[in-house]
Design an enzyme around this catalytic site. Structure first.
Site, short mmCIF file in Angstrom:
data_model
loop_
_atom_site.label_atom_id
_atom_site.label_comp_id
_atom_site.label_asym_id
_atom_site.label_seq_id
_atom_site.Cartn_x
_atom_site.Cartn_y
_atom_site.Cartn_z
N ARG A 104 14.47 -63.68 89.28
CA ARG A 104 13.18 -64.02 88.68
C ARG A 104 12.36 -64.81 89.70
NH1 ARG A 104 11.72 -63.16 83.65
NH2 ARG A 104 13.80 -62.46 83.10
N THR A 108 5.91 -66.60 89.46
CA THR A 108 5.34 -65.71 88.43
C THR A 108 6.29 -65.51 87.25
OG1 THR A 108 6.32 -63.74 89.42
CG2 THR A 108 4.14 -64.40 90.23
N ASP A 200 28.53 -69.09 80.96
CA ASP A 200 27.95 -68.26 82.02
C ASP A 200 28.97 -67.22 82.47
OD1 ASP A 200 27.27 -67.33 84.73
OD2 ASP A 200 25.59 -68.70 84.50
N ASP A 203 29.67 -66.97 86.36
CA ASP A 203 30.46 -68.10 86.87
C ASP A 203 31.91 -68.00 86.41
OD1 ASP A 203 28.49 -69.27 88.35
OD2 ASP A 203 27.92 -70.73 86.82
N1 URA Z 1 23.95 -65.25 80.75
C1 URA Z 1 25.21 -65.73 80.57
O1 URA Z 1 26.06 -65.56 81.44
N2 URA Z 1 25.49 -66.39 79.44
C2 URA Z 1 24.59 -66.58 78.47
O2 URA Z 1 24.92 -67.17 77.43
C3 URA Z 1 23.29 -66.08 78.66
C4 URA Z 1 22.99 -65.42 79.81
#
Ligand code: URA
Length: 209
Positions: A104, A108, A200, A203
């Site tokens: 992203r 913008t 995430d 991760d």
């Molecule tokens: N991306 C992720 O890895 N986890 C989320 O909860 C939202 C977006």
């Protein structure tokens, strides 16, 4: 309007529970993602067309079915989508793999494609785009636009966990793309994480933080 298929098979749901748990470490997270992707691929490929061919068993000649027609392409959205590729390709070894990566723009806030490499015959393949989390839907919507610009036509979107907000966004922008998910969660939080979600996904898959 596209359909949302929630794959509530007990094996998928069981594995998803362990994927969600915060104690689950990288090795197990990776294995579970792979296994769930495989189980989901079984359902996502249910409508692949087949044709009869003649074969000979040790006992007799017979007609038997093989997959025919359109071939498959799997397209992970970088980076977390990579964790779902092997699970699909294990089931469909002839599938080709394209990759799409976007970020992203901090000013913008528009998604910018930094990598997109598709099989040359993408227009004649069924495409399964994979990304574990359908959160706001912004990334998925843009990634689908990028692959459509390269000629992709028959597309399914496969994720592990979807938020209602992301589903709505994706359906509005790409009414031709069915969504396959293992769960539809409650909502997004203020940081655009899915609640309860699993954190995430990138991760946790790659052991980064
Ligand atoms: N991306 C992720 O890895 N986890 C989320 O909860 C939202 C977006």
């Amino acid at each position: 309007m596209s359909k949302v298929h929630t794959l509530d098979h007990p094996l998928i749901q069981h594995k998803l529970t362990y994927l969600r748990k915060k104690e689950t470490g990288t090795k197990e997270f990776r294995e579970l993602t792979d296994e769930i992707a495989s189980l989901m691929a079984y359902e996502v490929t249910r409508d692949l067309s087949t044709q009869n061919i003649e074969i000979e068993t040790p006992i007799a000649k017979t007609q038997s079915e093989v997959i025919s027609g359109k071939k498959l392409a799997v397209v992970p959205i970088l980076r977390a989508g990579l964790g779902m590729v092997d699970g699909v390709v294990d089931l469909v070894p002839a599938a080709k793999v394209g990759h799409v990566g976007l970020y992203r723009d901090p000013e913008t806030l528009e998604p910018v494609e930094y990598y997109c490499k598709m099989p040359t015959d993408i227009g004649s393949r069924e495409l399964i785009m994979v990304d574990p989390m359908l959160a706001t839907g912004g990334t998925a919507v843009a990634a689908l636009e990028f692959v459509k610009n390269r000629g992709a036509k028959n597309i399914k979107f496969m994720c592990l966990v979807a938020a209602p907000e992301g589903i709505e966004e994706l359906q509005a922008a790409h009414p031709d793309v069915d969504i396959y998910t293992a769960a539809v969660d409650e909502k997004l939080n203020d940081h655009a994480y899915i609640v309860p979600g699993l954190g995430d996904a990138g991760d946790r898959l790659f052991g980064t933080k």
